[in-house]
Write a protein that holds these residues in place. Structure first.
Motif, PDB file in Angstrom:
ATOM      1  N   ALA A  33       1.077  -1.275   0.023  1.00  0.00           N
ATOM      2  CA  ALA A  33       0.114  -0.038   0.011  1.00  0.00           C
ATOM      3  C   ALA A  33       1.123   1.295   0.028  1.00  0.00           C
ATOM      4  O   ALA A  33       2.005   1.239   0.348  1.00  0.00           O
ATOM      5  CB  ALA A  33      -0.998   0.017   1.349  1.00  0.00           C
ATOM      6  N   THR A  34       0.516   2.289  -0.495  1.00  0.00           N
ATOM      7  CA  THR A  34       1.034   3.930  -0.536  1.00  0.00           C
ATOM      8  C   THR A  34       0.374   4.595   0.126  1.00  0.00           C
ATOM      9  O   THR A  34      -0.836   4.840   0.052  1.00  0.00           O
ATOM     10  CB  THR A  34       1.501   3.982  -1.838  1.00  0.00           C
ATOM     11  N   ALA A  35       0.990   5.701   0.544  1.00  0.00           N
ATOM     12  CA  ALA A  35       0.099   6.922   1.254  1.00  0.00           C
ATOM     13  C   ALA A  35       1.361   8.025   0.990  1.00  0.00           C
ATOM     14  O   ALA A  35       2.592   8.136   0.902  1.00  0.00           O
ATOM     15  CB  ALA A  35       0.097   6.950   2.620  1.00  0.00           C
ATOM     16  N   LEU A  36       0.595   9.301   0.811  1.00  0.00           N
ATOM     17  CA  LEU A  36       1.319  10.478   0.481  1.00  0.00           C
ATOM     18  C   LEU A  36       1.190  11.530   1.510  1.00  0.00           C
ATOM     19  O   LEU A  36      -0.061  11.669   2.206  1.00  0.00           O
ATOM     20  CB  LEU A  36       0.841  11.323  -0.727  1.00  0.00           C
ATOM     21  N   THR A  37       2.342  12.147   1.985  1.00  0.00           N
ATOM     22  CA  THR A  37       2.346  13.207   2.910  1.00  0.00           C
ATOM     23  C   THR A  37       2.503  14.388   2.265  1.00  0.00           C
ATOM     24  O   THR A  37       3.508  14.427   1.614  1.00  0.00           O
ATOM     25  CB  THR A  37       3.093  12.985   4.234  1.00  0.00           C
ATOM     26  N   ASN A  61      -3.606   3.509   7.866  1.00  0.00           N
ATOM     27  CA  ASN A  61      -4.759   2.376   8.185  1.00  0.00           C
ATOM     28  C   ASN A  61      -5.724   2.629   7.058  1.00  0.00           C
ATOM     29  O   ASN A  61      -6.328   1.627   6.611  1.00  0.00           O
ATOM     30  CB  ASN A  61      -5.342   2.483   9.490  1.00  0.00           C
ATOM     31  N   LEU A  62      -6.136   3.576   6.573  1.00  0.00           N
ATOM     32  CA  LEU A  62      -7.123   3.903   5.303  1.00  0.00           C
ATOM     33  C   LEU A  62      -6.369   3.327   4.013  1.00  0.00           C
ATOM     34  O   LEU A  62      -7.105   2.525   3.267  1.00  0.00           O
ATOM     35  CB  LEU A  62      -7.295   5.226   5.210  1.00  0.00           C
ATOM     36  N   ALA A  63      -5.057   3.533   3.850  1.00  0.00           N
ATOM     37  CA  ALA A  63      -4.415   2.973   2.541  1.00  0.00           C
ATOM     38  C   ALA A  63      -4.301   1.388   2.816  1.00  0.00           C
ATOM     39  O   ALA A  63      -4.540   0.678   1.729  1.00  0.00           O
ATOM     40  CB  ALA A  63      -3.047   3.431   2.532  1.00  0.00           C
ATOM     41  N   LEU A  64      -4.591   0.855   3.907  1.00  0.00           N
ATOM     42  CA  LEU A  64      -4.439  -0.587   4.220  1.00  0.00           C
ATOM     43  C   LEU A  64      -6.030  -1.283   4.181  1.00  0.00           C
ATOM     44  O   LEU A  64      -6.131  -2.645   4.067  1.00  0.00           O
ATOM     45  CB  LEU A  64      -3.786  -0.850   5.569  1.00  0.00           C
ATOM     46  N   GLY A  65      -6.770  -0.311   3.917  1.00  0.00           N
ATOM     47  CA  GLY A  65      -8.347  -0.942   3.662  1.00  0.00           C
ATOM     48  C   GLY A  65      -9.171  -0.954   5.009  1.00  0.00           C
ATOM     49  O   GLY A  65     -10.287  -1.245   4.701  1.00  0.00           O
ATOM     50  N   HIS A  66      -8.721  -0.325   5.917  1.00  0.00           N
ATOM     51  CA  HIS A  66      -9.589  -0.168   7.206  1.00  0.00           C
ATOM     52  C   HIS A  66     -10.592   0.738   7.191  1.00  0.00           C
ATOM     53  O   HIS A  66     -10.404   1.752   6.270  1.00  0.00           O
ATOM     54  CB  HIS A  66      -8.711   0.201   8.514  1.00  0.00           C
TER      55      HIS A  66
END
Length: 269
Positions: free
Chosen positions: A7-11, A225-230
């Motif tokens: 999973a990826t996330a941007l700050t 955690n949102l990127a992980l699908g929660h």
């Protein structure tokens, strides 16, 4: 060799040369959650545990180019914003979020410090309120930021609940009013509201002076955690639990307000 998809996330935030908050805290938080972190820097700060001595602000076009570079190749599984500095950057970030369809988006509205010091001017506050908040999946104001956004003094739990309702009317899907700066027994109590569900969240308060980066870390943990699908509420709960554990293992770094222990399992905790 088998390549592992992650999973990826941007700050989208400022850099903290002391390593406790901002981009540095966000990337450490993403890594803890096994999420590949990407970044768009809004400002370079010269700071340590004692304070900030210099801020160099990026141009809005530079911030937009960083976002575009990540989106066009790596992708953005979730995003969070931190210190956006001024009206120009806020407007440009909102435009890219809207144009690229970046979601979920966690907005940490860095406007007022936990101690109550104003960090951005009225034009920037207006841009954040009118252009970015309506695009947010979740907004996470501290007590002072919630007061500014809601136009309400926060002294009681009902004040926090009313502030959450008022901020929700500005357009975000959900609001988390953080109580770390609330008086007395309300310290550490947060209020969640998504238009229907109103929840009071409380975890044990941790006594430590090393709290630098808690707001950045919480919003980054929720985004991870949102990127992980929660789901959104579950991601918020998991984020709060992570920050509490990190607060329980602060780092003895510097002579002032030090950082929390983002990588506490590696410390033998």
């Amino acid at each position: 060799m088998e390549y592992r998809k992650v999973a990826t996330a941007l700050t989208i935030a400022g850099s903290d040369s002391g390593g406790g908050a901002g981009i540095q805290a966000d990337l450490r938080t993403f890594a803890f959650h096994r999420v590949h972190g990407t970044s768009a820097l809004t400002a370079l700060t010269a700071q340590n545990t004692l304070g900030v001595t210099r801020v160099d602000v990026m141009s809005p076009d530079s911030v937009a180019a960083q976002i575009d570079a990540v989106a066009s190749d790596i992708g953005i599984g979730a995003a969070k914003t931190g210190m956006l500095v001024n009206q120009g950057i806020i407007a440009r970030v909102a435009e890219r979020v809207k144009s690229l369809g970046i979601t979920p988006l966690v907005v940490d509205p860095v406007m007022v410090s936990r101690a109550g010091s104003r960090l951005i001017d009225d034009e920037a506050v207006a841009a954040l309120r009118e252009q970015l908040l309506p695009l947010a999946t979740l907004v996470t104001p501290n007590r002072h930021e919630a007061q500014l956004l809601a136009g309400l003094e926060l002294q009681t739990l009902e004040d926090m609940r009313e502030a959450a309702r008022r901020i929700h009317r500005l357009g975000p899907k959900a609001v988390l009013v953080k109580g770390g700066a609330m008086p007395g027994s309300l310290r550490g109590t947060d209020v969640w509201f998504d238009g229907e569900r109103l929840e009071t969240l409380h975890l044990a308060s941790v006594e430590t002076r090393n709290t630098h980066g808690t707001g950045c870390t919480l919003s980054a943990a929720i985004a991870a955690n949102l990127a992980l699908g929660h789901g959104l509420f579950e991601a918020t709960q998991l984020g709060k639990e992570y920050v509490t554990r990190a607060l329980q293992h602060p780092l003895a770094v510097g002579r002032g307000n030090g950082p929390i222990g983002h990588f506490f399992p590696l410390l033998g905790a």
